[in-house]
Design an enzyme around this catalytic site. Structure first.
Site, PDB file in Angstrom:
ATOM      1  N   ASP A 273       0.862  -1.199   0.000  1.00 48.15           N
ATOM      2  CA  ASP A 273       0.000   0.000   0.000  1.00 48.15           C
ATOM      3  C   ASP A 273       0.890   1.238   0.000  1.00 48.15           C
ATOM      4  O   ASP A 273       1.984   1.225   0.570  1.00 48.15           O
ATOM      5  CB  ASP A 273      -0.897   0.013   1.246  1.00 48.15           C
ATOM      6  CG  ASP A 273      -2.169   0.825   1.045  1.00 48.15           C
ATOM      7  OD1 ASP A 273      -3.264   0.241   1.050  1.00 48.15           O
ATOM      8  OD2 ASP A 273      -2.062   2.067   0.876  1.00 48.15           O
TER       9      ASP A 273
ATOM     10  N   GLY B 192      -5.243   5.036   2.172  1.00 49.53           N
ATOM     11  CA  GLY B 192      -5.237   4.073   3.284  1.00 49.53           C
ATOM     12  C   GLY B 192      -4.729   4.732   4.557  1.00 49.53           C
ATOM     13  O   GLY B 192      -4.314   5.890   4.549  1.00 49.53           O
TER      14      GLY B 192
ATOM     15  N   ASP C 215       4.022   1.636  -4.342  1.00 49.58           N
ATOM     16  CA  ASP C 215       2.974   2.049  -5.279  1.00 49.58           C
ATOM     17  C   ASP C 215       2.891   0.978  -6.366  1.00 49.58           C
ATOM     18  O   ASP C 215       3.902   0.700  -7.025  1.00 49.58           O
ATOM     19  CB  ASP C 215       3.390   3.410  -5.864  1.00 49.58           C
ATOM     20  CG  ASP C 215       2.336   4.006  -6.778  1.00 49.58           C
ATOM     21  OD1 ASP C 215       1.589   3.239  -7.412  1.00 49.58           O
ATOM     22  OD2 ASP C 215       2.281   5.245  -6.866  1.00 49.58           O
TER      23      ASP C 215
ATOM     24  N   ALA D 136     -10.643  -5.916  -7.953  1.00 47.82           N
ATOM     25  CA  ALA D 136     -11.778  -5.299  -7.241  1.00 47.82           C
ATOM     26  C   ALA D 136     -12.439  -4.290  -8.169  1.00 47.82           C
ATOM     27  O   ALA D 136     -12.074  -3.124  -8.222  1.00 47.82           O
ATOM     28  CB  ALA D 136     -11.295  -4.621  -5.963  1.00 47.82           C
TER      29      ALA D 136
ATOM     30  N   TYR E 239     -13.070   7.056 -12.578  1.00 48.56           N
ATOM     31  CA  TYR E 239     -13.179   5.851 -11.749  1.00 48.56           C
ATOM     32  C   TYR E 239     -13.907   4.742 -12.503  1.00 48.56           C
ATOM     33  O   TYR E 239     -13.424   3.617 -12.604  1.00 48.56           O
ATOM     34  CB  TYR E 239     -13.928   6.212 -10.460  1.00 48.56           C
ATOM     35  CG  TYR E 239     -14.079   5.074  -9.477  1.00 48.56           C
ATOM     36  CD1 TYR E 239     -12.976   4.553  -8.814  1.00 48.56           C
ATOM     37  CD2 TYR E 239     -15.342   4.539  -9.192  1.00 48.56           C
ATOM     38  CE1 TYR E 239     -13.120   3.516  -7.890  1.00 48.56           C
ATOM     39  CE2 TYR E 239     -15.493   3.513  -8.263  1.00 48.56           C
ATOM     40  CZ  TYR E 239     -14.380   3.004  -7.615  1.00 48.56           C
ATOM     41  OH  TYR E 239     -14.527   1.978  -6.707  1.00 48.56           O
TER      42      TYR E 239
ATOM     43  N   GLN F   2      -5.308 -14.217 -23.589  1.00 44.62           N
ATOM     44  CA  GLN F   2      -4.014 -14.351 -24.267  1.00 44.62           C
ATOM     45  C   GLN F   2      -3.059 -15.310 -23.549  1.00 44.62           C
ATOM     46  O   GLN F   2      -2.331 -16.044 -24.196  1.00 44.62           O
ATOM     47  CB  GLN F   2      -3.368 -12.968 -24.397  1.00 44.62           C
ATOM     48  CG  GLN F   2      -2.341 -12.919 -25.516  1.00 44.62           C
ATOM     49  CD  GLN F   2      -2.062 -11.474 -25.946  1.00 44.62           C
ATOM     50  OE1 GLN F   2      -2.960 -10.645 -25.950  1.00 44.62           O
ATOM     51  NE2 GLN F   2      -0.821 -11.197 -26.286  1.00 44.62           N
TER      52      GLN F   2
ATOM     53  N   THR G 250     -20.083  -0.852   0.182  1.00 37.82           N
ATOM     54  CA  THR G 250     -19.662  -1.634   1.340  1.00 37.82           C
ATOM     55  C   THR G 250     -19.347  -0.666   2.476  1.00 37.82           C
ATOM     56  O   THR G 250     -18.842   0.432   2.225  1.00 37.82           O
ATOM     57  CB  THR G 250     -18.432  -2.480   0.961  1.00 37.82           C
ATOM     58  OG1 THR G 250     -18.816  -3.300  -0.140  1.00 37.82           O
ATOM     59  CG2 THR G 250     -17.955  -3.365   2.090  1.00 37.82           C
TER      60      THR G 250
HETATM   61  N1  LIG Z   1     -15.991   0.441  -0.387  1.00 40.19           N
HETATM   62  C1  LIG Z   1     -16.835   0.303  -1.394  1.00 40.19           C
HETATM   63  O1  LIG Z   1     -18.037   0.512  -1.218  1.00 40.19           O
HETATM   64  C2  LIG Z   1     -16.353  -0.148  -2.749  1.00 40.19           C
HETATM   65  C3  LIG Z   1     -17.309  -0.320  -3.765  1.00 40.19           C
HETATM   66  C4  LIG Z   1     -16.887  -0.740  -5.014  1.00 40.19           C
HETATM   67  C5  LIG Z   1     -15.546  -1.029  -5.243  1.00 40.19           C
HETATM   68  N2  LIG Z   1     -14.641  -0.844  -4.245  1.00 40.19           N
HETATM   69  C6  LIG Z   1     -13.217  -1.119  -4.543  1.00 40.19           C
HETATM   70  O2  LIG Z   1     -12.621  -1.850  -3.506  1.00 40.19           O
HETATM   71  C7  LIG Z   1     -11.270  -1.434  -3.317  1.00 40.19           C
HETATM   72  C8  LIG Z   1     -11.059  -1.013  -1.873  1.00 40.19           C
HETATM   73  O3  LIG Z   1     -11.926   0.071  -1.569  1.00 40.19           O
HETATM   74  P1  LIG Z   1     -11.946   0.772  -0.144  1.00 40.19           P
HETATM   75  O4  LIG Z   1     -13.319   1.254   0.085  1.00 40.19           O
HETATM   76  O5  LIG Z   1     -11.321  -0.117   0.853  1.00 40.19           O
HETATM   77  O6  LIG Z   1     -11.043   2.056  -0.432  1.00 40.19           O
HETATM   78  P2  LIG Z   1      -9.746   2.586   0.348  1.00 40.19           P
HETATM   79  O7  LIG Z   1      -9.416   3.890  -0.276  1.00 40.19           O
HETATM   80  O8  LIG Z   1      -9.957   2.539   1.810  1.00 40.19           O
HETATM   81  O9  LIG Z   1      -8.658   1.496  -0.033  1.00 40.19           O
HETATM   82  C9  LIG Z   1      -7.851   1.549  -1.171  1.00 40.19           C
HETATM   83  C10 LIG Z   1      -6.416   1.288  -0.732  1.00 40.19           C
HETATM   84  O10 LIG Z   1      -5.570   1.236  -1.893  1.00 40.19           O
HETATM   85  C11 LIG Z   1      -4.399   1.977  -1.624  1.00 40.19           C
HETATM   86  N3  LIG Z   1      -3.847   2.428  -2.898  1.00 40.19           N
HETATM   87  C12 LIG Z   1      -4.414   3.268  -3.793  1.00 40.19           C
HETATM   88  N4  LIG Z   1      -3.609   3.436  -4.846  1.00 40.19           N
HETATM   89  C13 LIG Z   1      -2.521   2.672  -4.632  1.00 40.19           C
HETATM   90  C14 LIG Z   1      -1.336   2.425  -5.364  1.00 40.19           C
HETATM   91  N5  LIG Z   1      -1.103   3.013  -6.550  1.00 40.19           N
HETATM   92  N6  LIG Z   1      -0.413   1.577  -4.853  1.00 40.19           N
HETATM   93  C15 LIG Z   1      -0.615   0.990  -3.640  1.00 40.19           C
HETATM   94  N7  LIG Z   1      -1.726   1.180  -2.914  1.00 40.19           N
HETATM   95  C16 LIG Z   1      -2.654   2.021  -3.386  1.00 40.19           C
HETATM   96  C17 LIG Z   1      -4.867   3.115  -0.738  1.00 40.19           C
HETATM   97  O11 LIG Z   1      -3.831   3.743  -0.017  1.00 40.19           O
HETATM   98  C18 LIG Z   1      -5.856   2.398   0.156  1.00 40.19           C
HETATM   99  O12 LIG Z   1      -5.226   1.836   1.277  1.00 40.19           O
HETATM  100  C19 LIG Z   1     -11.028  -0.308  -4.316  1.00 40.19           C
HETATM  101  O13 LIG Z   1     -10.398  -0.838  -5.452  1.00 40.19           O
HETATM  102  C20 LIG Z   1     -12.422   0.165  -4.670  1.00 40.19           C
HETATM  103  O14 LIG Z   1     -12.470   0.717  -5.959  1.00 40.19           O
HETATM  104  C21 LIG Z   1     -15.011  -0.410  -3.013  1.00 40.19           C
END
Ligand SMILES: NC(=O)c1ccc[n+]([C@@H]2O[C@H](COP(=O)([O-])OP(=O)(O)OC[C@H]3O[C@@H](n4cnc5c(N)ncnc54)[C@H](O)[C@@H]3O)[C@@H](O)[C@H]2O)c1
Length: 310
Positions: free
Chosen positions: A32, A37, A56, A115, A146, A163, A176
């Site tokens: 992360d 986060g 990253d 995800a 997004y 592929q 969620t």
């Molecule tokens: N929470 C929801 O309702 C929901 C709904 C649909 C999809 N999602 C998907 O689920 C996943 C998690 O969502 P969440 O609600 O926990 O969001 P969140 O922002 O709490 O978690 C995302 C995490 O990814 C990390 N991150 C982002 N870009 C990064 C990178 N380039 N390299 C390393 N780490 C990186 C962030 O620091 C964070 O810890 C996401 O992909 C989101 O699109 C969530």
């Protein structure tokens, strides 16, 4: 012991998933960069089978040379506030970042979960949303960065699958909620709880008649895990089909937090989906999964969390 990588593991869902996978006896590496986060989300994980790497995913590094049997890619900012602030980062996560993880999966012959989101359906014309619906997304709207990033991530996964035979898994996550959502996240649940607990008016966009379906985070982790253990490579909706209007949710949270202020009404944001409810027939059929935590139980746990953060 199964070796698992969780990208985005210090986020809201990711941190719960790391704990869930540890409870299943996995060795978990969490990557992360903390862009959305929080260190406190993983501070309580003391297991010797947990490793954290600050990196990253859009850039290669030592993490991208590890050996893994399962990869969960949750790394992407996900809140509407981020759509305005960091749209390029969002686009990069599900393109460059996801490609790096797909390469890792290909080399390791690992299963890789992407995800994805109910946002791939955009402002849907079909209700409830089933996986066969192609969606109604405005590519140039404020949510486009997004929605299109996630649609591209699905297409990229399919390209690797076709592929190279990569073992992809596509989960379409519906709203969620639960402990560890960022208090200032701008999403509906943290907004309502923080406003409610701080004695402020809860903000309703539009008239609050738009609907959402809320899934508790523990159910989401079960669904993600079940999908990765399955052989299903088609997209699978995971969410709770109990549908509420935003106004109904606001009234519930207002009562739970003891708030007495009248609601503050603001204009509806551009392309805000009018209705959202997952059709979970595929998840029920293929994964034998369905949500188990009631809204009452989930909101109670969430209330305790936000109270502890004040
Ligand atoms: N929470 C929801 O309702 C929901 C709904 C649909 C999809 N999602 C998907 O689920 C996943 C998690 O969502 P969440 O609600 O926990 O969001 P969140 O922002 O709490 O978690 C995302 C995490 O990814 C990390 N991150 C982002 N870009 C990064 C990178 N380039 N390299 C390393 N780490 C990186 C962030 O620091 C964070 O810890 C996401 O992909 C989101 O699109 C969530």
């Amino acid at each position: 012991m199964k070796k698992v990588l969780v990208a985005g593991g210090a986020g809201f869902i990711g941190s719960h998933l790391c704990e869930f996978l540890l409870s299943k006896g996995c060795h978990v590496t969490c990557v992360d960069n903390f862009i959305t986060g929080q260190k406190k989300n993983i501070a309580g994980i003391k297991s010797p089978n947990f490793k954290f790497v600050e990196a990253d995913i859009t850039q290669s590094g030592s993490w991208s040379e590890g050996q893994f049997e399962e990869i969960y890619n949750l790394a992407s900012p996900a809140s509407p506030i981020d759509f305005e602030k960091i749209p390029l980062k969002i686009l990069e996560c599900s393109s460059l970042g996801h490609r790096n993880l797909l390469e890792l999966a290909r080399k390791n012959d690992a299963r890789i979960l992407f995800a994805s989101t109910s946002e791939v359906y955009g402002d849907p014309e079909v209700h409830p949303q089933r996986e066969s619906y192609f969606g109604n997304v405005n590519t140039v709207g404020i949510r486009g960065c997004y929605d299109e990033a996630k649609r591209f991530g699905e297409a990229l996964s399919m390209a690797y699958h076709r592929q190279f035979g990569t073992k992809i898994r596509l989960i379409r996550i519906f709203n969620t909620y639960g402990p560890r959502m960022r208090e200032t996240d701008g999403r509906i649940i943290p907004n309502f709880f923080m406003q409610g607990l701080n004695g402020e008016s809860l903000t309703i966009y539009g008239e609050g008649q738009q609907t959402r379906s809320f899934c508790y985070v523990a159910d989401m982790c079960e669904g993600m895990y079940a999908l990765v253990q399955s052989e299903e490579t088609r997209p699978v909706n995971i969410g709770n089909p109990t549908e509420l209007t935003v106004l109904e949710m606001a009234e519930t949270v207002k009562k739970l937090t003891g708030n007495t202020k009248p609601f503050a009404y603001k204009p509806l944001p551009e392309n805000d989906p009018k209705m959202r409810r997952p059709d979970i027939a595929r998840a029920k059929d293929v994964l034998k999964w369905q949500p188990r935590v009631s809204l009452e139980q989930g909101l109670d746990a969430t209330l305790k969390y936000f109270k502890s953060q004040l």
